[in-house]
Design a protein around this motif. Structure first.
Motif, PDB file in Angstrom:
ATOM      1  N   ASP A 263       0.850  -1.178   0.000  1.00 62.07           N
ATOM      2  CA  ASP A 263       0.000   0.000   0.000  1.00 62.07           C
ATOM      3  C   ASP A 263       0.890   1.234   0.000  1.00 62.07           C
ATOM      4  OD1 ASP A 263      -2.325  -1.447   0.017  1.00 62.07           O
ATOM      5  OD2 ASP A 263      -2.543  -1.402   2.190  1.00 62.07           O
ATOM      6  N   PRO A 264       0.319   2.383  -0.358  1.00 64.73           N
ATOM      7  CA  PRO A 264       1.133   3.610  -0.363  1.00 64.73           C
ATOM      8  C   PRO A 264       1.800   3.846   0.985  1.00 64.73           C
ATOM      9  CG  PRO A 264      -1.029   4.025  -1.306  1.00 64.73           C
ATOM     10  CD  PRO A 264      -1.056   2.634  -0.739  1.00 64.73           C
ATOM     11  N   ASP A 265       2.987   4.412   0.932  1.00 61.80           N
ATOM     12  CA  ASP A 265       3.751   4.728   2.136  1.00 61.80           C
ATOM     13  C   ASP A 265       3.002   5.780   2.945  1.00 61.80           C
ATOM     14  OD1 ASP A 265       5.556   5.661   4.039  1.00 61.80           O
ATOM     15  OD2 ASP A 265       7.232   5.780   2.632  1.00 61.80           O
ATOM     16  N   PRO A 266       2.591   5.456   4.189  1.00 63.20           N
ATOM     17  CA  PRO A 266       1.805   6.408   4.979  1.00 63.20           C
ATOM     18  C   PRO A 266       2.574   7.674   5.367  1.00 63.20           C
ATOM     19  CG  PRO A 266       2.392   4.497   6.293  1.00 63.20           C
ATOM     20  CD  PRO A 266       2.839   4.217   4.885  1.00 63.20           C
ATOM     21  N   THR A 267       3.877   7.688   5.175  1.00 62.43           N
ATOM     22  CA  THR A 267       4.646   8.882   5.521  1.00 62.43           C
ATOM     23  C   THR A 267       4.731   9.863   4.348  1.00 62.43           C
ATOM     24  OG1 THR A 267       6.748   7.863   4.880  1.00 62.43           O
ATOM     25  CG2 THR A 267       6.036   7.594   7.185  1.00 62.43           C
ATOM     26  N   VAL A 268       4.308   9.446   3.160  1.00 58.06           N
ATOM     27  CA  VAL A 268       4.348  10.302   1.982  1.00 58.06           C
ATOM     28  C   VAL A 268       3.116  11.198   1.974  1.00 58.06           C
ATOM     29  CG1 VAL A 268       4.284  10.320  -0.539  1.00 58.06           C
ATOM     30  CG2 VAL A 268       5.676   8.628   0.645  1.00 58.06           C
ATOM     31  N   LYS A 269       3.332  12.484   1.708  1.00 58.61           N
ATOM     32  CA  LYS A 269       2.234  13.450   1.650  1.00 58.61           C
ATOM     33  C   LYS A 269       1.430  13.232   0.369  1.00 58.61           C
ATOM     34  CE  LYS A 269       2.857  17.836   0.457  1.00 58.61           C
ATOM     35  NZ  LYS A 269       3.167  19.268   0.440  1.00 58.61           N
ATOM     36  N   VAL A 270       0.136  12.981   0.525  1.00 57.74           N
ATOM     37  CA  VAL A 270      -0.768  12.803  -0.606  1.00 57.74           C
ATOM     38  C   VAL A 270      -1.535  14.106  -0.786  1.00 57.74           C
ATOM     39  CG1 VAL A 270      -2.757  11.524  -1.488  1.00 57.74           C
ATOM     40  CG2 VAL A 270      -0.985  10.329  -0.192  1.00 57.74           C
ATOM     41  N   THR A 271      -1.537  14.625  -2.014  1.00 56.52           N
ATOM     42  CA  THR A 271      -2.270  15.853  -2.306  1.00 56.52           C
ATOM     43  C   THR A 271      -3.237  15.614  -3.453  1.00 56.52           C
ATOM     44  OG1 THR A 271      -0.736  16.740  -3.959  1.00 56.52           O
ATOM     45  CG2 THR A 271      -0.262  17.255  -1.629  1.00 56.52           C
ATOM     46  N   TYR A 272      -4.236  16.461  -3.527  1.00 56.69           N
ATOM     47  CA  TYR A 272      -5.214  16.377  -4.606  1.00 56.69           C
ATOM     48  C   TYR A 272      -4.530  16.562  -5.954  1.00 56.69           C
ATOM     49  CZ  TYR A 272      -9.113  17.494  -7.651  1.00 56.69           C
ATOM     50  OH  TYR A 272     -10.008  17.504  -8.691  1.00 56.69           O
ATOM     51  N   ASN A 273      -3.738  17.627  -6.087  1.00 52.74           N
ATOM     52  CA  ASN A 273      -3.122  17.938  -7.377  1.00 52.74           C
ATOM     53  C   ASN A 273      -2.135  16.873  -7.839  1.00 52.74           C
ATOM     54  OD1 ASN A 273      -4.570  20.316  -7.623  1.00 52.74           O
ATOM     55  ND2 ASN A 273      -2.947  21.597  -6.802  1.00 52.74           N
ATOM     56  N   ASP A 274      -1.357  16.316  -6.924  1.00 52.85           N
ATOM     57  CA  ASP A 274      -0.322  15.353  -7.303  1.00 52.85           C
ATOM     58  C   ASP A 274      -0.822  13.915  -7.396  1.00 52.85           C
ATOM     59  OD1 ASP A 274       1.578  17.345  -7.463  1.00 52.85           O
ATOM     60  OD2 ASP A 274       2.393  16.973  -5.463  1.00 52.85           O
ATOM     61  N   ASP A 275      -1.844  13.550  -6.621  1.00 48.57           N
ATOM     62  CA  ASP A 275      -2.204  12.142  -6.505  1.00 48.57           C
ATOM     63  C   ASP A 275      -3.671  11.818  -6.795  1.00 48.57           C
ATOM     64  OD1 ASP A 275       0.444  11.298  -5.279  1.00 48.57           O
ATOM     65  OD2 ASP A 275      -0.217  12.805  -3.841  1.00 48.57           O
ATOM     66  N   ILE A 276      -4.577  12.601  -6.267  1.00 46.24           N
ATOM     67  CA  ILE A 276      -5.993  12.260  -6.307  1.00 46.24           C
ATOM     68  C   ILE A 276      -6.663  12.679  -7.608  1.00 46.24           C
ATOM     69  CG2 ILE A 276      -8.215  12.623  -5.160  1.00 46.24           C
ATOM     70  CD1 ILE A 276      -6.176  10.874  -3.589  1.00 46.24           C
ATOM     71  N   GLN A 277      -6.352  13.840  -8.100  1.00 43.02           N
ATOM     72  CA  GLN A 277      -7.017  14.373  -9.294  1.00 43.02           C
ATOM     73  C   GLN A 277      -6.895  13.416 -10.484  1.00 43.02           C
ATOM     74  OE1 GLN A 277      -5.471  18.103 -10.792  1.00 43.02           O
ATOM     75  NE2 GLN A 277      -7.429  18.606 -11.720  1.00 43.02           N
ATOM     76  N   SER A 278      -5.738  12.842 -10.699  1.00 45.74           N
ATOM     77  CA  SER A 278      -5.560  11.948 -11.843  1.00 45.74           C
ATOM     78  C   SER A 278      -6.371  10.665 -11.689  1.00 45.74           C
ATOM     79  CB  SER A 278      -4.080  11.625 -12.063  1.00 45.74           C
ATOM     80  OG  SER A 278      -3.551  10.963 -10.930  1.00 45.74           O
ATOM     81  N   VAL A 279      -6.494  10.156 -10.463  1.00 41.38           N
ATOM     82  CA  VAL A 279      -7.300   8.956 -10.219  1.00 41.38           C
ATOM     83  C   VAL A 279      -8.770   9.254 -10.490  1.00 41.38           C
ATOM     84  CG1 VAL A 279      -8.062   7.291  -8.474  1.00 41.38           C
ATOM     85  CG2 VAL A 279      -5.662   8.016  -8.537  1.00 41.38           C
ATOM     86  N   VAL A 280      -9.247  10.380  -9.975  1.00 42.21           N
ATOM     87  CA  VAL A 280     -10.644  10.767 -10.177  1.00 42.21           C
ATOM     88  C   VAL A 280     -10.910  11.011 -11.659  1.00 42.21           C
ATOM     89  CG1 VAL A 280     -12.388  12.529  -9.667  1.00 42.21           C
ATOM     90  CG2 VAL A 280     -10.925  11.655  -7.840  1.00 42.21           C
ATOM     91  N   SER A 281     -10.021  11.712 -12.328  1.00 40.80           N
ATOM     92  CA  SER A 281     -10.206  11.997 -13.758  1.00 40.80           C
ATOM     93  C   SER A 281     -10.252  10.712 -14.576  1.00 40.80           C
ATOM     94  CB  SER A 281      -9.080  12.887 -14.275  1.00 40.80           C
ATOM     95  OG  SER A 281      -9.177  14.169 -13.707  1.00 40.80           O
ATOM     96  N   ALA A 282      -9.397   9.762 -14.263  1.00 43.61           N
ATOM     97  CA  ALA A 282      -9.319   8.525 -15.032  1.00 43.61           C
ATOM     98  C   ALA A 282     -10.458   7.558 -14.731  1.00 43.61           C
ATOM     99  CB  ALA A 282      -7.981   7.838 -14.772  1.00 43.61           C
ATOM    100  N   ASN A 283     -11.036   7.635 -13.526  1.00 47.47           N
ATOM    101  CA  ASN A 283     -11.977   6.607 -13.101  1.00 47.47           C
ATOM    102  C   ASN A 283     -13.377   7.091 -12.754  1.00 47.47           C
ATOM    103  OD1 ASN A 283     -10.177   4.116 -12.866  1.00 47.47           O
ATOM    104  ND2 ASN A 283      -9.021   5.699 -11.783  1.00 47.47           N
ATOM    105  N   CYS A 284     -13.556   8.396 -12.591  1.00 43.38           N
ATOM    106  CA  CYS A 284     -14.835   8.881 -12.068  1.00 43.38           C
ATOM    107  C   CYS A 284     -15.559   9.872 -12.964  1.00 43.38           C
ATOM    108  CB  CYS A 284     -14.624   9.531 -10.694  1.00 43.38           C
ATOM    109  SG  CYS A 284     -13.717   8.510  -9.516  1.00 43.38           S
TER     110      CYS A 284
END
Length: 114
Positions: A28-49
């Protein structure tokens, strides 16, 4: 951050061959890595939602998920639906575990935009 996501999605913690044609990537993703909308979430949502949860919505989708605020304001629903085995989103099937974990990690990290 995208590079990290690609690496995480392409790695497997199991070196034995798998009979599963669509294995869930681990770890699973490293819990110490900062997850942001612009870097991580937006592309998942755009591709799948956004094919249904766009603006305007299609296929009876109840909300649009094209902006940071829309995704942030619906994060609990998103997490619930992407983790549902009975009624998953996207309807084509559950996303890989690492991808689904990003949503929870983003929420736990404060729903950062940048």
């Amino acid at each position: 951050m995208i590079t990290m996501a690609v690496i995480l999605f392409s790695c497997s913690g199991d070196s034995a061959p798998s009979d599963n044609s669509n294995p869930d990537p681990t770890p699973d993703p490293d819990p110490t890595v900062k997850v942001t909308y612009n870097d991580d979430i937006q592309s998942v949502v755009s591709a799948n939602c956004t094919s249904c949860h766009g603006n305007p919505t299609t296929n009876s989708a109840p909300m649009s998920l094209v902006t940071y605020d829309q995704v942030k304001n619906n994060i609990d629903i998103i997490i619930s639906r992407v983790n549902s085995s009975a009624n998953p989103m996207p309807p084509t099937g559950q996303l890989p575990t690492a991808t689904r974990s990003l949503f929870q990690q983003w929420k736990d990290g404060g729903l950062l935009e940048n």
